[in-house]
Design a protein around this motif. Structure first.
Motif, mmCIF file in Angstrom:
data_model
loop_
_atom_site.group_PDB
_atom_site.id
_atom_site.type_symbol
_atom_site.label_atom_id
_atom_site.label_comp_id
_atom_site.label_asym_id
_atom_site.label_seq_id
_atom_site.Cartn_x
_atom_site.Cartn_y
_atom_site.Cartn_z
ATOM 1 N N GLY A 147 -10.675 49.065 -41.587
ATOM 2 C CA GLY A 147 -9.751 48.681 -42.633
ATOM 3 C C GLY A 147 -10.468 48.136 -43.847
ATOM 4 N N MET A 148 -9.725 47.421 -44.660
ATOM 5 C CA MET A 148 -10.298 46.826 -45.862
ATOM 6 C C MET A 148 -11.320 45.757 -45.496
ATOM 7 S SD MET A 148 -8.928 48.333 -48.473
ATOM 8 C CE MET A 148 -9.328 47.207 -49.802
ATOM 9 N N ILE A 149 -12.354 45.688 -46.299
ATOM 10 C CA ILE A 149 -13.333 44.628 -46.138
ATOM 11 C C ILE A 149 -13.389 43.818 -47.423
ATOM 12 C CG2 ILE A 149 -14.689 45.910 -44.446
ATOM 13 C CD1 ILE A 149 -16.697 46.513 -46.700
ATOM 14 N N TYR A 150 -13.746 42.575 -47.272
ATOM 15 C CA TYR A 150 -13.759 41.670 -48.415
ATOM 16 C C TYR A 150 -15.144 41.073 -48.610
ATOM 17 C CZ TYR A 150 -8.808 42.373 -47.874
ATOM 18 O OH TYR A 150 -7.564 42.955 -47.754
ATOM 19 N N PHE A 151 -16.127 41.890 -48.372
ATOM 20 C CA PHE A 151 -17.491 41.491 -48.623
ATOM 21 C C PHE A 151 -18.272 42.722 -49.048
ATOM 22 C CE2 PHE A 151 -19.354 43.377 -44.829
ATOM 23 C CZ PHE A 151 -18.290 43.400 -43.934
ATOM 24 N N THR A 152 -19.420 42.500 -49.611
ATOM 25 C CA THR A 152 -20.289 43.584 -50.039
ATOM 26 C C THR A 152 -21.261 43.920 -48.915
ATOM 27 O OG1 THR A 152 -20.166 42.927 -52.366
ATOM 28 C CG2 THR A 152 -22.014 44.322 -51.718
ATOM 29 N N ILE A 153 -21.280 45.186 -48.534
ATOM 30 C CA ILE A 153 -22.204 45.616 -47.490
ATOM 31 C C ILE A 153 -23.588 45.800 -48.104
ATOM 32 C CG2 ILE A 153 -22.785 47.408 -45.836
ATOM 33 C CD1 ILE A 153 -19.805 48.001 -45.572
ATOM 34 N N ASN A 154 -24.523 45.040 -47.612
ATOM 35 C CA ASN A 154 -25.888 45.117 -48.126
ATOM 36 C C ASN A 154 -26.711 46.159 -47.377
ATOM 37 O OD1 ASN A 154 -25.531 41.629 -48.337
ATOM 38 N ND2 ASN A 154 -25.616 43.000 -50.120
ATOM 39 N N ASN A 155 -26.808 45.988 -46.088
ATOM 40 C CA ASN A 155 -27.612 46.886 -45.265
ATOM 41 C C ASN A 155 -26.757 47.545 -44.197
ATOM 42 O OD1 ASN A 155 -30.195 46.162 -46.496
ATOM 43 N ND2 ASN A 155 -29.926 44.200 -45.448
ATOM 44 N N MET A 156 -27.107 48.771 -43.885
ATOM 45 C CA MET A 156 -26.447 49.514 -42.830
ATOM 46 C C MET A 156 -27.542 50.115 -41.958
ATOM 47 S SD MET A 156 -23.493 51.364 -45.174
ATOM 48 C CE MET A 156 -22.143 51.309 -43.970
ATOM 49 N N GLU A 157 -27.347 50.034 -40.666
ATOM 50 C CA GLU A 157 -28.373 50.495 -39.737
ATOM 51 C C GLU A 157 -27.770 51.294 -38.595
ATOM 52 O OE1 GLU A 157 -29.257 46.632 -41.594
ATOM 53 O OE2 GLU A 157 -28.047 46.865 -39.778
ATOM 54 N N TRP A 158 -28.612 52.106 -37.985
ATOM 55 C CA TRP A 158 -28.291 52.782 -36.744
ATOM 56 C C TRP A 158 -29.289 52.336 -35.688
ATOM 57 C CZ3 TRP A 158 -23.974 55.436 -35.729
ATOM 58 C CH2 TRP A 158 -23.246 55.954 -36.795
ATOM 59 N N TYR A 159 -28.772 51.969 -34.534
ATOM 60 C CA TYR A 159 -29.580 51.583 -33.392
ATOM 61 C C TYR A 159 -29.377 52.579 -32.264
ATOM 62 C CZ TYR A 159 -30.595 46.984 -35.417
ATOM 63 O OH TYR A 159 -31.034 45.956 -36.213
ATOM 64 N N TYR A 160 -30.375 52.648 -31.414
ATOM 65 C CA TYR A 160 -30.340 53.552 -30.274
ATOM 66 C C TYR A 160 -30.629 52.772 -29.004
ATOM 67 C CZ TYR A 160 -32.428 56.816 -26.917
ATOM 68 O OH TYR A 160 -32.768 57.506 -25.791
ATOM 69 N N GLN A 161 -29.902 53.098 -27.952
ATOM 70 C CA GLN A 161 -30.133 52.460 -26.668
ATOM 71 C C GLN A 161 -30.129 53.501 -25.560
ATOM 72 O OE1 GLN A 161 -27.418 49.254 -25.651
ATOM 73 N NE2 GLN A 161 -29.009 48.274 -24.417
ATOM 74 N N ALA A 162 -31.287 53.691 -24.968
ATOM 75 C CA ALA A 162 -31.402 54.580 -23.824
ATOM 76 C C ALA A 162 -30.944 53.834 -22.574
ATOM 77 C CB ALA A 162 -32.844 55.050 -23.665
ATOM 78 N N PRO A 163 -30.526 54.564 -21.546
ATOM 79 C CA PRO A 163 -30.079 53.910 -20.316
ATOM 80 C C PRO A 163 -31.127 52.960 -19.753
ATOM 81 C CG PRO A 163 -29.498 56.228 -20.267
ATOM 82 C CD PRO A 163 -30.383 56.029 -21.466
ATOM 83 N N GLY A 164 -30.733 51.727 -19.503
ATOM 84 C CA GLY A 164 -31.632 50.746 -18.934
ATOM 85 C C GLY A 164 -32.682 50.202 -19.875
ATOM 86 N N LYS A 165 -32.580 50.524 -21.158
ATOM 87 C CA LYS A 165 -33.577 50.086 -22.128
ATOM 88 C C LYS A 165 -32.964 49.165 -23.177
ATOM 89 C CE LYS A 165 -36.821 52.689 -20.361
ATOM 90 N NZ LYS A 165 -38.019 52.106 -19.709
ATOM 91 N N GLN A 166 -33.831 48.520 -23.931
ATOM 92 C CA GLN A 166 -33.398 47.661 -25.025
ATOM 93 C C GLN A 166 -32.888 48.495 -26.196
ATOM 94 O OE1 GLN A 166 -33.204 44.319 -25.033
ATOM 95 N NE2 GLN A 166 -35.154 43.348 -24.502
ATOM 96 N N ARG A 167 -31.933 47.942 -26.905
ATOM 97 C CA ARG A 167 -31.455 48.572 -28.121
ATOM 98 C C ARG A 167 -32.541 48.474 -29.188
ATOM 99 N NH1 ARG A 167 -25.476 46.934 -29.960
ATOM 100 N NH2 ARG A 167 -25.259 47.474 -27.733
ATOM 101 N N GLU A 168 -32.791 49.571 -29.883
ATOM 102 C CA GLU A 168 -33.841 49.583 -30.875
ATOM 103 C C GLU A 168 -33.367 50.214 -32.178
ATOM 104 O OE1 GLU A 168 -36.636 51.810 -28.404
ATOM 105 O OE2 GLU A 168 -36.510 53.456 -29.856
#
Length: 122
Positions: A26-47
Motif C-alpha cells: 500500500g501507500m508508504i509515508y517514507f522515502t525508500i533509500n536502499n533496496m536489496e535482495w537476499y538469498y537463503q539456501a536450505p539450512g544456510k544463512q541469509r546472504e
C-alpha cells in the motif's frame, strides 16, 4: 503495517531466467533509500545478493555478478531482480528488503518481503 509483496519466483531450468519483483502492498509515508535482495539456501544463512540505492547505484555479490541485475522504479516503489543464466546453486528463497527515512529525516524504517521460492532444476 507496510508489507512487501514479492512475485516472480518459480521453477526454471539451468541457464534459464526469472524476474523477481517486490513492492509495498500500500501507500508508504517514507522515502525508500536502499533496496536489496537476499538469498537463503536450505539450512544456510541469509546472504545479500544485490543492493541498489535511490540514485540507482547497484552492488552485487561475486556469485551473481554478470548474471543478475537489480533495478528499481521509484515512481512505483518497486525493486526488481532480473536473474539470468540460473544455476542449481541459485536454488532457494529470495527475500527483498527496503529501508528508508521519514520526510523529516527523524526515523528510519525497514521491511522484509515474505520470500519467493526459486527452483532451478533440469
Amino acid at each position: 503495517q507496510v508489507q512487501l509483496v514479492e512475485t516472480g519466483g518459480g521453477l526454471v531450468h539451468p541457464g534459464g531466467s526469472l524476474r523477481l519483483s517486490c513492492k509495498p502492498s500500500g501507500m508508504i509515508y517514507f522515502t525508500i533509500n536502499n533496496m536489496e535482495w537476499y538469498y537463503q539456501a536450505p539450512g544456510k544463512q541469509r546472504e545479500l545478493v544485490a543492493s541498489i540505492n535511490y540514485e540507482g547505484n547497484a552492488h552485487y555479490s561475486e556469485s551473481v555478478m554478470g548474471r543478475f541485475t537489480i533495478s528499481r522504479d521509484n515512481a512505483k516503489n518497486t525493486v526488481y531482480l532480473q536473474m539470468t543464466s540460473l544455476k542449481p546453486e541459485d536454488d532457494g528463497v529470495y527475500y527483498c528488503h527496503v529501508d528508508g527515512t521519514d520526510p523529516h529525516g527523524l526515523d528510519d524504517y525497514d521491511y522484509w518481503g515474505q520470500g519467493t521460492q526459486v527452483t532451478v532444476s533440469s
